[in-house]
Every structure is written in C-alpha cells, then in structure tokens.
Scaffold this motif. Structure first.
Motif, PDB file in Angstrom:
ATOM      1  N   TYR A  38       0.808  -1.312  -0.080  1.00 63.65           N
ATOM      2  CA  TYR A  38       0.132   0.048  -0.085  1.00 63.65           C
ATOM      3  C   TYR A  38       0.830   1.317  -0.003  1.00 63.65           C
ATOM      4  CZ  TYR A  38      -3.087  -3.836   1.603  1.00 63.65           C
ATOM      5  OH  TYR A  38      -3.762  -4.986   1.765  1.00 63.65           O
ATOM      6  N   VAL A  39       2.213   1.323   0.055  1.00 60.31           N
ATOM      7  CA  VAL A  39       2.742   2.342   0.315  1.00 60.31           C
ATOM      8  C   VAL A  39       4.240   2.547  -0.766  1.00 60.31           C
ATOM      9  CG1 VAL A  39       2.256   2.432   2.874  1.00 60.31           C
ATOM     10  CG2 VAL A  39       4.606   1.315   2.048  1.00 60.31           C
ATOM     11  N   LYS A  83       1.582   7.054   0.169  1.00 55.49           N
ATOM     12  CA  LYS A  83       0.768   5.832  -0.147  1.00 55.49           C
ATOM     13  C   LYS A  83       0.933   5.608  -1.723  1.00 55.49           C
ATOM     14  CE  LYS A  83      -3.547   8.215  -1.642  1.00 55.49           C
ATOM     15  NZ  LYS A  83      -3.906   7.506  -2.827  1.00 55.49           N
ATOM     16  N   ILE A 110      -4.564   2.807  -2.394  1.00 50.65           N
ATOM     17  CA  ILE A 110      -5.395   3.335  -1.340  1.00 50.65           C
ATOM     18  C   ILE A 110      -6.220   4.576  -2.001  1.00 50.65           C
ATOM     19  CG2 ILE A 110      -5.210   4.407   0.764  1.00 50.65           C
ATOM     20  CD1 ILE A 110      -4.267   1.908   1.351  1.00 50.65           C
ATOM     21  N   THR A 128      -7.472   8.985   2.760  1.00 49.32           N
ATOM     22  CA  THR A 128      -6.368   9.917   3.148  1.00 49.32           C
ATOM     23  C   THR A 128      -6.750  11.350   3.061  1.00 49.32           C
ATOM     24  OG1 THR A 128      -5.300   9.995   1.328  1.00 49.32           O
ATOM     25  CG2 THR A 128      -4.676   8.321   2.762  1.00 49.32           C
ATOM     26  N   THR A 180       0.102  10.994   2.147  1.00 42.77           N
ATOM     27  CA  THR A 180       0.282   9.788   3.175  1.00 42.77           C
ATOM     28  C   THR A 180      -0.853   9.082   3.664  1.00 42.77           C
ATOM     29  OG1 THR A 180       0.193  11.415   4.982  1.00 42.77           O
ATOM     30  CG2 THR A 180       2.302  11.068   3.904  1.00 42.77           C
ATOM     31  N   VAL A 181      -0.524   7.699   4.113  1.00 49.45           N
ATOM     32  CA  VAL A 181      -1.504   6.956   4.703  1.00 49.45           C
ATOM     33  C   VAL A 181      -1.332   6.399   6.051  1.00 49.45           C
ATOM     34  CG1 VAL A 181      -0.787   4.898   3.453  1.00 49.45           C
ATOM     35  CG2 VAL A 181      -2.988   5.078   4.341  1.00 49.45           C
TER      36      VAL A 181
END
Ligand code: TXA
Ligand code: MG
Length: 319
Positions: free
Chosen positions: A69-70, A95, A99, A104, A109-110
């Motif tokens: 996910y990132v 992210k 996502i 978010t 960013t998550v």
C-alpha cells in the motif's frame, strides 16, 4: 440496534460484502470496512457523520502487508514496527494509488497500524484487504471502549459489532510521521514520546494543541461530551458554578462540597495507565448524570498522561 457477538465468520462475510462492522482493538473500538473499496469508505464517513477532510487509519495484520500500500518504508519506521507492532502506534507512509484518496482525505500519506487485539488480528489475517477504521463514535463525540458504547451511538446504522471485551488501553494510538529523516508525532496517544525516542532518537510533537493544524485531521474540538465541560483547577471552578448542578472528573481527588455520586475519579491510586483505560467510559458516565457542568482537571503531564490531557483539553472549554 446492532447485533453484538463474537462470530468472526459473520464479520468476515459482512466485510467481504463491503459492509461495515464494529471491531475491538486495544485502544478504542473501530468502525471497520474494506479500505480499498471507495463506496465502503464513503459509507464509513456517512455513518460517523465525519467531514471528508479528516483522514482514516488503515489496519493491517503486520508489516509484510504494508508494502502493498505504500511507496517505501523508512528504516526508522521498520525499527518502530519491530518495537511497537502489534500495538497502539500508527505510522504515516507515502501511499500507493491502490489506497483511495477518500481514505487519506487527499493527502499523499496513509496512516497504518497493526492493532494488538486477538479477535481483530485473527480477522485481519483472514481478509485479503486492509480495514479502514476510525473510532466507532459519531464525529466529535467520546470514543467507544466497549461494544455497548458502539451500539449506543451507531447501533441503528450498522448490523454487527464484534465484541472483544473492554479495551485494555482505552486511548487512541500515537500517530508518527516522517519529514525527511525527522520523526514527528501528529497525535499523542498510547505510546509515549519517551518510548519512541528510545528506539529512534529525537522526536518532535506537532499536534493541534501545540501548533496550528498542519494536517486536516488535527481538529481542536473532539472527544466531547454533550454536557459543558470546564477544565482547570476544580477547587476554583467549584466557586464559579452552582455546585448542585456540577459533577467532577479528577485523577484521584474528592471534593467535600459535592455529593460523592457526582464525583468520578480515573484511578484511585493515581495510576496513569488505569486512568487512560477509564477515561472515555467515565466521560460517558458523566454525560448521563443529571448535571449541567462537568468540572475536570488535568493529570500529570508525563507518559500516557500527555495523551489523557490532550483528550481532556479537546473535550473541554478551557477556562
Ligand atoms: O487507536 C486508534 O488509532 C483508533 C483505532 C480504531 O485504531 N483509530 C482512530 O481513528 O483513532 P480516528 O479516525 O478516530 O482518528 C484518526 C486520526 C484522524 O483524525 C487524523 O488526525 C489522523 O488520524 N490521520 C489519519 N491519517 C492521517 C494522515 N495521513 N496524516 C495525518 N493525520 C492522519
Ligand atoms: Mg476518533
């Protein structure tokens, strides 16, 4: 009202079908749904009556899953997960597009965490998607620490709540992000700054209470009872209100001028971990009393006490 039970199979079935389920964690109960499915995420915002600019935390069964996910996992983040996961630490990562932006609130960013609760860990291991889960309370109200709390407020809007008993920590996760190589705490929580610094060195704190909001999620007013709550020196506050209409919330102090039933304490021995565990349920109890005012005072500002004080300040009108 929602059904409250311990049937993991039923929760899996509902979540696979894109529905929402109340889930236990060690911090507070979450309102969970498939984080990768946009319409499910939209439903979370709707059920909570949460503004779309306030981002959600994504829950995973372990660090291995985070990579899906990132775009990258900094070394300091790896060190933090080794020490605190599973547990009450949320880490912000850049992210990947998988996502949804809705999760978010448009940020790049998550926030991801691996909760430390046997029921929810078992659930996460059985799902092939992560769970977006904000605290399971209407936006702005006191967070839930039992399945019953979730049912009290959201029971008409969801069909199932997984019961994992009362939350053992009782206060939300700490949120840490990175700016270059520097670590920043964006929400104080169950993991104390001192403990994070032992792992990765110096960390600054930048929450709404210490600065202007820099991220959309850092709202001042939060965790609030419906009753008017005043935070300060209770002894002094008692001279400013009609005592017969007031209740008190203190770490361990009692006040002779008030009926004992209207004086709630967080820990008879002054233990801050116990105080954190009792905080939200005590606020809910106070909100049900037949009084107009809740007079509250801060606890020692150390360790988890800092997160307790943050919640008290945001719940109150400061006088
Ligand atoms: O302990 C917890 O973290 C609980 C349990 C259920 O896991 N969850 C929780 O979620 O407290 P919630 O939605 O009540 O609070 C999440 C907060 C947001 O209000 C926002 O301040 C922050 O997390 N947040 C989430 N993603 C963020 C991001 N990408 N950048 C900055 N802050 C973020
Ligand atoms: Mg919340």
């Amino acid at each position: 009202m929602a059904e409250i039970g311990t049937d993991i199979e039923k929760a899996i079935h509902l979540l696979n079908a894109g529905q929402l389920v109340g889930i236990p964690t060690e911090t507070v109960y979450g309102l969970a749904g498939n984080a990768l499915r946009e319409e499910t995420v939209a439903r979370i915002f709707a059920v909570k009556n949460r503004p779309s600019f306030d981002p959600l935390i994504v829950h995973v069964p372990g660090l291995e899953r985070v990579h899906r996910y990132v775009t990258g996992v900094p070394d300091k983040a790896v060190a933090l997960t080794r020490r605190f996961w599973p547990g009450p630490l949320t880490i912000l990562f850049p992210k990947l597009p998988v996502i949804p932006d809705l999760v978010t609130a448009g940020l790049d960013t998550v926030g991801i965490r691996c909760p430390d609760h046997p029921v929810t860990r078992a659930l996460l291991h059985r799902l092939d998607f992560p769970l977006a889960a904000p605290s399971a309370n209407p936006f702005g109200y006191i967070s839930p620490t039992t399945a019953q709390h979730v049912d009290d407020q959201l029971g008409k809007k969801i069909s199932y709540i997984l019961d994992g008993g009362p939350c053992t920590i009782g206060i939300e996760s700490t949120i840490v992000g990175f700016e270059g190589d520097d670590a920043v705490i964006f929400r104080t929580g169950a993991v104390a700054r001192e403990d994070i610094e032992q792992v990765i060195g110096n960390v600054s704190i930048r929450t709404a209470a210490t600065d202007n909001p820099v991220t959309p999620g850092q709202l001042h007013k939060h965790y609030s009872p419906h009753k008017k709550m005043l935070l300060g020196d209770i002894r002094k506050l008692l001279t400013t209100v009609d005592v017969s209409k007031a209740a008190t919330l203190s770490l361990m102090s009692m006040f002779p001028q008030l009926d004992r039933k209207r004086q709630l304490i967080l820990s008879p021995t002054g233990n801050l971990e116990e105080a954190a565990k009792n905080l939200f349920s005590t606020l809910r109890q106070l909100d049900k009393l037949d009084v107009d005012f809740i007079l509250a005072e801060e606890v020692p500002d150390t360790g988890i006490g800092r997160a307790i004080n943050d919640r008290l300040r945001r719940a109150a009108v400061i006088e």
